[in-house]
Write a protein that holds these residues in place. Structure first.
Motif, PDB file in Angstrom:
ATOM      1  N   ILE A 244       0.832  -1.194   0.000  1.00 20.22           N
ATOM      2  CA  ILE A 244       0.000   0.000   0.000  1.00 20.22           C
ATOM      3  C   ILE A 244       0.870   1.249   0.000  1.00 20.22           C
ATOM      4  N   LEU A 245       1.875   1.250   0.863  1.00 23.39           N
ATOM      5  CA  LEU A 245       2.793   2.394   0.951  1.00 23.39           C
ATOM      6  C   LEU A 245       4.181   1.969   0.484  1.00 23.39           C
ATOM      7  N   VAL A 246       4.832   2.850  -0.245  1.00 23.96           N
ATOM      8  CA  VAL A 246       6.171   2.570  -0.793  1.00 23.96           C
ATOM      9  C   VAL A 246       7.240   2.950   0.228  1.00 23.96           C
ATOM     10  N   GLU A 247       8.291   2.151   0.323  1.00 23.88           N
ATOM     11  CA  GLU A 247       9.431   2.486   1.179  1.00 23.88           C
ATOM     12  C   GLU A 247      10.378   3.402   0.407  1.00 23.88           C
ATOM     13  N   PRO A 248      10.483   4.680   0.790  1.00 21.64           N
ATOM     14  CA  PRO A 248      11.381   5.585   0.069  1.00 21.64           C
ATOM     15  C   PRO A 248      12.824   5.366   0.501  1.00 21.64           C
ATOM     16  N   ARG A 249      13.748   5.809  -0.313  1.00 22.90           N
ATOM     17  CA  ARG A 249      15.154   5.748   0.074  1.00 22.90           C
ATOM     18  C   ARG A 249      15.728   7.155   0.125  1.00 22.90           C
ATOM     19  N   ALA A 250      16.736   7.317   0.952  1.00 26.16           N
ATOM     20  CA  ALA A 250      17.386   8.625   1.076  1.00 26.16           C
ATOM     21  C   ALA A 250      18.254   8.877  -0.150  1.00 26.16           C
ATOM     22  N   LEU A 251      18.077  10.037  -0.752  1.00 30.43           N
ATOM     23  CA  LEU A 251      18.914  10.461  -1.865  1.00 30.43           C
ATOM     24  C   LEU A 251      19.884  11.482  -1.293  1.00 30.43           C
ATOM     25  N   LEU A 252      21.067  11.008  -0.936  1.00 23.53           N
ATOM     26  CA  LEU A 252      22.013  11.864  -0.218  1.00 23.53           C
ATOM     27  C   LEU A 252      22.479  13.030  -1.070  1.00 23.53           C
ATOM     28  N   THR A 253      22.440  14.216  -0.488  1.00 28.37           N
ATOM     29  CA  THR A 253      22.910  15.418  -1.166  1.00 28.37           C
ATOM     30  C   THR A 253      24.049  16.026  -0.358  1.00 28.37           C
ATOM     31  N   GLU A 254      24.927  16.714  -1.052  1.00 30.06           N
ATOM     32  CA  GLU A 254      26.034  17.381  -0.358  1.00 30.06           C
ATOM     33  C   GLU A 254      25.483  18.486   0.525  1.00 30.06           C
ATOM     34  N   SER A 255      26.032  18.614   1.724  1.00 31.29           N
ATOM     35  CA  SER A 255      25.634  19.729   2.573  1.00 31.29           C
ATOM     36  C   SER A 255      26.202  21.012   1.974  1.00 31.29           C
ATOM     37  N   SER A 256      25.554  22.114   2.245  1.00 31.78           N
ATOM     38  CA  SER A 256      25.981  23.387   1.673  1.00 31.78           C
ATOM     39  C   SER A 256      27.414  23.720   2.076  1.00 31.78           C
ATOM     40  N   ARG A 257      28.210  24.094   1.086  1.00 35.12           N
ATOM     41  CA  ARG A 257      29.589  24.499   1.367  1.00 35.12           C
ATOM     42  C   ARG A 257      29.683  26.011   1.501  1.00 35.12           C
ATOM     43  N   LEU A 258      28.520  26.683   1.502  1.00 36.72           N
ATOM     44  CA  LEU A 258      28.554  28.147   1.505  1.00 36.72           C
ATOM     45  C   LEU A 258      28.513  28.688   2.932  1.00 36.72           C
ATOM     46  N   PRO A 259      29.596  29.326   3.377  1.00 33.75           N
ATOM     47  CA  PRO A 259      29.595  29.910   4.721  1.00 33.75           C
ATOM     48  C   PRO A 259      28.930  31.277   4.718  1.00 33.75           C
ATOM     49  N   GLY A 260      28.624  31.768   5.915  1.00 36.32           N
ATOM     50  CA  GLY A 260      28.087  33.112   6.034  1.00 36.32           C
ATOM     51  C   GLY A 260      29.194  34.155   5.976  1.00 36.32           C
ATOM     52  N   LEU A 261      28.797  35.403   6.130  1.00 35.09           N
ATOM     53  CA  LEU A 261      29.747  36.507   6.013  1.00 35.09           C
ATOM     54  C   LEU A 261      30.803  36.507   7.113  1.00 35.09           C
ATOM     55  N   ASP A 262      30.557  35.767   8.199  1.00 36.11           N
ATOM     56  CA  ASP A 262      31.523  35.711   9.298  1.00 36.11           C
ATOM     57  C   ASP A 262      32.257  34.372   9.350  1.00 36.11           C
ATOM     58  N   GLY A 263      32.028  33.518   8.349  1.00 32.95           N
ATOM     59  CA  GLY A 263      32.706  32.215   8.325  1.00 32.95           C
ATOM     60  C   GLY A 263      31.904  31.097   8.941  1.00 32.95           C
ATOM     61  N   GLN A 264      30.871  31.424   9.727  1.00 34.59           N
ATOM     62  CA  GLN A 264      29.994  30.396  10.287  1.00 34.59           C
ATOM     63  C   GLN A 264      29.004  29.946   9.205  1.00 34.59           C
ATOM     64  N   LYS A 265      28.176  28.964   9.538  1.00 30.05           N
ATOM     65  CA  LYS A 265      27.129  28.543   8.624  1.00 30.05           C
ATOM     66  C   LYS A 265      26.212  29.722   8.337  1.00 30.05           C
ATOM     67  N   MET A 266      25.855  29.901   7.055  1.00 30.61           N
ATOM     68  CA  MET A 266      24.979  31.019   6.706  1.00 30.61           C
ATOM     69  C   MET A 266      23.607  30.804   7.318  1.00 30.61           C
ATOM     70  N   SER A 267      23.135  31.787   8.088  1.00 29.07           N
ATOM     71  CA  SER A 267      21.841  31.675   8.762  1.00 29.07           C
ATOM     72  C   SER A 267      21.311  33.077   9.061  1.00 29.07           C
ATOM     73  N   LYS A 268      20.008  33.241   8.829  1.00 26.86           N
ATOM     74  CA  LYS A 268      19.395  34.535   9.129  1.00 26.86           C
ATOM     75  C   LYS A 268      19.531  34.868  10.607  1.00 26.86           C
ATOM     76  N   SER A 269      19.424  33.844  11.464  1.00 24.25           N
ATOM     77  CA  SER A 269      19.495  34.087  12.909  1.00 24.25           C
ATOM     78  C   SER A 269      20.890  34.539  13.350  1.00 24.25           C
ATOM     79  N   TYR A 270      21.919  34.218  12.555  1.00 22.55           N
ATOM     80  CA  TYR A 270      23.280  34.666  12.869  1.00 22.55           C
ATOM     81  C   TYR A 270      23.562  36.061  12.308  1.00 22.55           C
ATOM     82  N   GLY A 271      22.650  36.565  11.472  1.00 22.21           N
ATOM     83  CA  GLY A 271      22.871  37.880  10.865  1.00 22.21           C
ATOM     84  C   GLY A 271      24.043  37.887   9.896  1.00 22.21           C
ATOM     85  N   ASN A 272      24.326  36.760   9.264  1.00 26.79           N
ATOM     86  CA  ASN A 272      25.500  36.663   8.390  1.00 26.79           C
ATOM     87  C   ASN A 272      25.137  36.200   6.983  1.00 26.79           C
ATOM     88  N   SER A 273      23.866  36.409   6.585  1.00 23.51           N
ATOM     89  CA  SER A 273      23.399  35.839   5.323  1.00 23.51           C
ATOM     90  C   SER A 273      23.291  36.877   4.209  1.00 23.51           C
TER      91      SER A 273
END
Length: 400
Positions: A244-273
């Motif tokens: 009835i239901l299909v078992e999905p599989r994970a399609l692995l994707t590369e994590s973002s290599r783009l850092p924020g303006l301060d070198g940390q992970k780019m995030s609106k909450s860090y104010g570095n995006s």
């Protein structure tokens, strides 16, 4: 047997930035050219952490869809829709909750992790505990075969597989299955029916993978079978019952290599995006004032690229000759920090230019976005309704 289908969604919790583009949207653009794709705005999921202030959700939803279109998502190739506009998600979530052990939800790695990270929010709710179950319903309702995720989300996909397996085990016991399967075999016609039986025997008795592949190909090509009979024969072939239901599989994707303006992970909450469609002047100003290697107090002081956030952006945006020029100039103090930043600024602005152009028509005429979503919701509901018809039937809720 269902077609390869990709499902993924994003929560509308604020402005999208270039980290989202490099982390997910670039991959979505690629996938839409390779598979049937459904991409949805996960507005119900946004309520799991923002239920006390939902005011940002509607505006963020429309802004996010424009960002998707700006990034290159093509509504002619992918189905775009809003989760809450397809209420079947909620129905499947409810029905799955009847058979889901509580311990399965409590053991999801991100459950305690998110509680610690978002300690300022009240997360002692069923909505937060049950969000992996709703996430599973979002995927299982479309019988998706693939879910694009990063490494940290693999446990969620594994849980979807377990939920699908458990549901099929409990409810996939179709009455008179073997008798119905034999009737379906007859519909193949005499020669094909004999071939099917021979291939089924070769697979089940001898484990012949080639026989399994041949039989599946024959079923795929058969025009005389209904979808139900074809699915039944796939199950009969492999010694299973109804799926009835299909078992999905994970399609692995590369994590973002783009850092924020301060070198940390780019995030609106860090104010570095940097916003996906941010104004050119704003982007230029932000990047020109980025921090650099603290050792370079004066223009004549040599630096070390690996200590500098700008260098991390060079790794993403610059070609090899430019990186060599920047590294050598930094270490020898042969170039200043503003000189070093300019190629990256130019590359970011060049990346954003087509996004701003694609977005403009939707900003000028918002009804275009509404029409795309209305069409996507209609397509998504049609697929979801097919699954729910089967789910209700096996759970004794069809009431015919």
């Amino acid at each position: 047997m269902y077609p390869d289908r990709v499902v993924s969604g994003m929560r509308p919790t604020g402005v999208m930035h270039l980290g989202h583009f490099h982390g997910a949207l670039k991959n979505w653009v690629k996938l839409q050219n390779e598979h049937e794709c459904l991409f949805f705005v996960a507005d119900w999921h946004a309520l799991t952490t923002h239920y006390d202030d939902p005011s940002i959700i509607e505006k963020s939803t429309w802004d996010m869809v424009i960002d998707w279109l700006a990034a290159g998502i093509d509504p002619a190739k992918a189905t775009l829709f809003i989760q809450s506009k397809v209420p079947e998600h909620a129905e499947l979530h409810l029905l799955l909750s009847m058979t889901t052990p509580l311990g399965w939800l409590e053991r999801v790695p991100t459950y305690k992790d998110q509680q610690e990270k978002l300690a300022d929010r009240d997360l002692a709710t069923y909505g937060f505990l049950g969000y992996p179950l709703l996430q599973a319903a979002d995927v299982l309702i479309y019988r998706a075969s693939m879910v694009p995720v990063g490494e940290d989300q693999v446990p969620h996909v594994e849980m979807m597989r377990e939920l699908s397996r458990r549901f099929n085990h409990i409810y996939g016991k179709e009455k008179d299955f073997e008798e119905k399967a034999r009737e379906a075999v007859k519909k193949l016609g005499g020669k094909r029916a004999r071939t099917y039986d021979e291939l089924r025997t070769a697979y089940q008795q001898d484990g012949s993978a080639d026989a399994l592949a041949q039989a599946k190909a024959m079923l795929d090509e058969s025009q005389s079978l209904s979808t139900v009979d074809r699915e039944r024969l796939f199950g009969y072939l492999e010694g299973k019952r109804k799926m009835i239901l299909v078992e999905p599989r994970a399609l692995l994707t590369e994590s973002s290599r783009l850092p924020g303006l301060d070198g940390q992970k780019m995030s609106k909450s860090y104010g570095n995006s940097i916003g996906l469609r941010e104004d050119r002047d704003s982007v230029t100003k932000k990047m020109r004032t980025m921090p650099t290697d603290p050792a370079r107090v004066r223009r004549t002081d040599p630096g070390e690229p690996e200590r500098c956030p700008v260098w991390q952006l060079h790794k993403v945006y610059s070609d090899e000759p430019t990186r060599e020029w920047a590294a050598a100039g930094c270490r020898s103090a042969g170039i200043g920090c503003l000189e070093c930043k300019q190629p990256v600024i130019d590359a970011v602005l060049k990346e954003q230019e087509p996004m701003r152009e694609r977005a403009q028509q939707y900003l000028d005429d918002p009804t275009l976005v509404r029409a795309i979503i209305a069409d996507g919701c209609e397509k998504a509901r049609a697929l979801a309704s097919e699954t729910m018809r089967d789910v209700r039937e096996v759970m004794g809720l069809s009431y015919r």
